[in-house]
Scaffold this motif. Structure first.
Motif, PDB file in Angstrom:
ATOM      1  N   THR A 138       1.164   5.004  -0.282  1.00 29.83           N
ATOM      2  CA  THR A 138       0.320   6.358  -0.523  1.00 29.83           C
ATOM      3  C   THR A 138       1.045   7.548  -1.044  1.00 29.83           C
ATOM      4  O   THR A 138       1.931   7.420  -1.317  1.00 29.83           O
ATOM      5  CB  THR A 138      -0.073   6.762   1.230  1.00 29.83           C
ATOM      6  OG1 THR A 138       1.432   6.848   1.751  1.00 29.83           O
ATOM      7  CG2 THR A 138      -0.807   5.551   1.750  1.00 29.83           C
ATOM      8  N   ILE A 139       0.196   8.598  -1.259  1.00 28.62           N
ATOM      9  CA  ILE A 139       0.759   9.590  -1.962  1.00 28.62           C
ATOM     10  C   ILE A 139       1.915  10.447  -1.054  1.00 28.62           C
ATOM     11  O   ILE A 139       2.900  10.929  -1.483  1.00 28.62           O
ATOM     12  CB  ILE A 139      -0.434  10.592  -1.611  1.00 28.62           C
ATOM     13  CG1 ILE A 139      -1.392  10.359  -2.923  1.00 28.62           C
ATOM     14  CG2 ILE A 139       0.214  12.055  -2.316  1.00 28.62           C
ATOM     15  CD1 ILE A 139      -2.634  11.317  -2.961  1.00 28.62           C
ATOM     16  N   SER A 140       1.890  10.324   0.143  1.00 27.83           N
ATOM     17  CA  SER A 140       2.789  10.811   1.065  1.00 27.83           C
ATOM     18  C   SER A 140       4.229   9.731   0.783  1.00 27.83           C
ATOM     19  O   SER A 140       5.306  10.395   0.823  1.00 27.83           O
ATOM     20  CB  SER A 140       2.570  10.663   2.490  1.00 27.83           C
ATOM     21  OG  SER A 140       2.182   9.256   3.097  1.00 27.83           O
ATOM     22  N   ASP A 141       4.114   8.668   0.767  1.00 27.01           N
ATOM     23  CA  ASP A 141       5.211   7.747   0.528  1.00 27.01           C
ATOM     24  C   ASP A 141       5.881   8.143  -0.949  1.00 27.01           C
ATOM     25  O   ASP A 141       6.970   8.379  -0.915  1.00 27.01           O
ATOM     26  CB  ASP A 141       4.934   6.144   0.162  1.00 27.01           C
ATOM     27  CG  ASP A 141       4.327   5.593   1.565  1.00 27.01           C
ATOM     28  OD1 ASP A 141       4.753   6.399   2.594  1.00 27.01           O
ATOM     29  OD2 ASP A 141       3.616   4.797   1.508  1.00 27.01           O
ATOM     30  N   TRP A 142       5.050   8.467  -2.264  1.00 24.37           N
ATOM     31  CA  TRP A 142       5.464   9.001  -3.324  1.00 24.37           C
ATOM     32  C   TRP A 142       6.181  10.516  -3.201  1.00 24.37           C
ATOM     33  O   TRP A 142       7.080  10.660  -3.487  1.00 24.37           O
ATOM     34  CB  TRP A 142       4.390   9.199  -4.407  1.00 24.37           C
ATOM     35  CG  TRP A 142       4.014   7.666  -4.900  1.00 24.37           C
ATOM     36  CD1 TRP A 142       2.588   7.048  -4.653  1.00 24.37           C
ATOM     37  CD2 TRP A 142       4.849   6.883  -5.644  1.00 24.37           C
ATOM     38  NE1 TRP A 142       2.788   6.047  -5.166  1.00 24.37           N
ATOM     39  CE2 TRP A 142       4.211   5.894  -5.756  1.00 24.37           C
ATOM     40  CE3 TRP A 142       6.037   7.009  -6.274  1.00 24.37           C
ATOM     41  CZ2 TRP A 142       4.612   4.671  -6.783  1.00 24.37           C
ATOM     42  CZ3 TRP A 142       6.631   6.041  -6.993  1.00 24.37           C
ATOM     43  CH2 TRP A 142       5.736   4.740  -7.232  1.00 24.37           C
ATOM     44  N   ALA A 143       5.700  11.367  -2.126  1.00 29.14           N
ATOM     45  CA  ALA A 143       6.389  12.504  -1.976  1.00 29.14           C
ATOM     46  C   ALA A 143       7.597  12.475  -1.286  1.00 29.14           C
ATOM     47  O   ALA A 143       8.554  13.162  -1.448  1.00 29.14           O
ATOM     48  CB  ALA A 143       5.157  13.319  -0.877  1.00 29.14           C
ATOM     49  N   ASN A 195       0.746  -1.144   0.051  1.00 28.60           N
ATOM     50  CA  ASN A 195       0.105  -0.073   0.131  1.00 28.60           C
ATOM     51  C   ASN A 195       0.741   1.262   0.075  1.00 28.60           C
ATOM     52  O   ASN A 195       1.544   1.797   1.086  1.00 28.60           O
ATOM     53  CB  ASN A 195      -1.057  -0.145   1.317  1.00 28.60           C
ATOM     54  CG  ASN A 195      -1.828  -0.971   1.131  1.00 28.60           C
ATOM     55  OD1 ASN A 195      -2.386  -1.255   0.076  1.00 28.60           O
ATOM     56  ND2 ASN A 195      -2.450  -1.407   2.211  1.00 28.60           N
TER      57      ASN A 195
END
Length: 78
Positions: free
Chosen positions: A8-13, A6
Protein backbone atom coordinates in the motif's frame (compact mmCIF):
# COMPACT_ATOMS: atom_id res chain seq x y z
CA UNK A 1 2.40 -15.61 -4.46
CA UNK A 2 1.76 -12.28 -6.21
CA UNK A 3 -1.51 -11.83 -4.34
CA UNK A 4 0.35 -11.87 -1.04
CA UNK A 5 2.44 -8.81 -1.97
CA UNK A 6 -0.23 -6.16 -1.48
CA UNK A 7 1.95 -3.09 -0.98
CA UNK A 8 0.00 0.00 0.00
CA UNK A 9 0.91 3.65 -0.10
CA UNK A 10 1.58 3.61 3.63
CA UNK A 11 4.09 0.78 3.12
CA UNK A 12 5.91 2.86 0.51
CA UNK A 13 5.84 5.86 2.87
CA UNK A 14 7.44 3.79 5.62
CA UNK A 15 10.17 2.59 3.24
CA UNK A 16 10.81 6.16 2.04
CA UNK A 17 10.99 7.49 5.60
CA UNK A 18 13.35 4.71 6.61
CA UNK A 19 15.69 5.47 3.73
CA UNK A 20 15.66 9.27 3.95
CA UNK A 21 15.67 9.87 7.71
CA UNK A 22 19.41 9.14 8.23
CA UNK A 23 20.29 11.50 5.37
CA UNK A 24 18.10 14.25 6.81
CA UNK A 25 19.61 13.69 10.26
CA UNK A 26 23.14 14.13 8.91
CA UNK A 27 22.18 17.32 7.08
CA UNK A 28 20.54 18.81 10.16
CA UNK A 29 23.54 17.88 12.31
CA UNK A 30 25.93 19.54 9.86
CA UNK A 31 23.83 22.73 9.83
CA UNK A 32 23.74 22.82 13.62
CA UNK A 33 27.51 22.25 13.83
CA UNK A 34 28.13 25.08 11.35
CA UNK A 35 25.97 27.47 13.38
CA UNK A 36 27.71 26.45 16.61
CA UNK A 37 31.13 26.90 15.03
CA UNK A 38 30.23 30.36 13.74
CA UNK A 39 28.93 31.38 17.17
CA UNK A 40 32.07 30.05 18.88
CA UNK A 41 34.38 31.93 16.49
CA UNK A 42 32.46 35.15 17.09
CA UNK A 43 32.54 34.63 20.83
CA UNK A 44 36.31 34.02 20.74
CA UNK A 45 36.81 37.35 18.95
CA UNK A 46 34.66 39.15 21.50
CA UNK A 47 36.52 37.51 24.40
CA UNK A 48 39.89 38.41 22.93
CA UNK A 49 38.87 42.02 22.40
CA UNK A 50 37.56 42.28 25.95
CA UNK A 51 40.67 40.65 27.44
CA UNK A 52 43.05 42.88 25.52
CA UNK A 53 41.08 46.15 25.57
CA UNK A 54 43.67 47.78 27.86
CA UNK A 55 46.52 46.93 25.47
CA UNK A 56 45.27 47.90 22.02
CA UNK A 57 48.67 47.36 20.40
CA UNK A 58 48.99 43.75 21.50
CA UNK A 59 49.18 41.19 18.71
CA UNK A 60 46.08 39.32 19.92
CA UNK A 61 44.02 42.50 19.95
CA UNK A 62 45.07 43.50 16.44
CA UNK A 63 44.44 39.99 15.09
CA UNK A 64 40.97 39.93 16.68
CA UNK A 65 40.17 43.31 15.14
CA UNK A 66 41.24 42.01 11.74
CA UNK A 67 38.97 38.97 12.10
CA UNK A 68 35.88 41.05 12.98
CA UNK A 69 35.15 42.00 9.39
CA UNK A 70 35.55 38.42 8.20
CA UNK A 71 33.49 36.69 10.88
CA UNK A 72 30.69 39.23 11.19
CA UNK A 73 30.03 39.78 7.49
CA UNK A 74 26.84 37.77 6.95
CA UNK A 75 26.29 38.71 3.33
CA UNK A 76 29.50 37.17 1.98
CA UNK A 77 29.87 33.58 0.80
CA UNK A 78 32.93 31.61 1.80
Amino acid sequence: MVDQLNITISDWAIVAATLTSPIIAVIVTRLMDDRRSKRDRRWAIFETLMLTRRTPLSLDHVMALNRVEIEFADNQKR
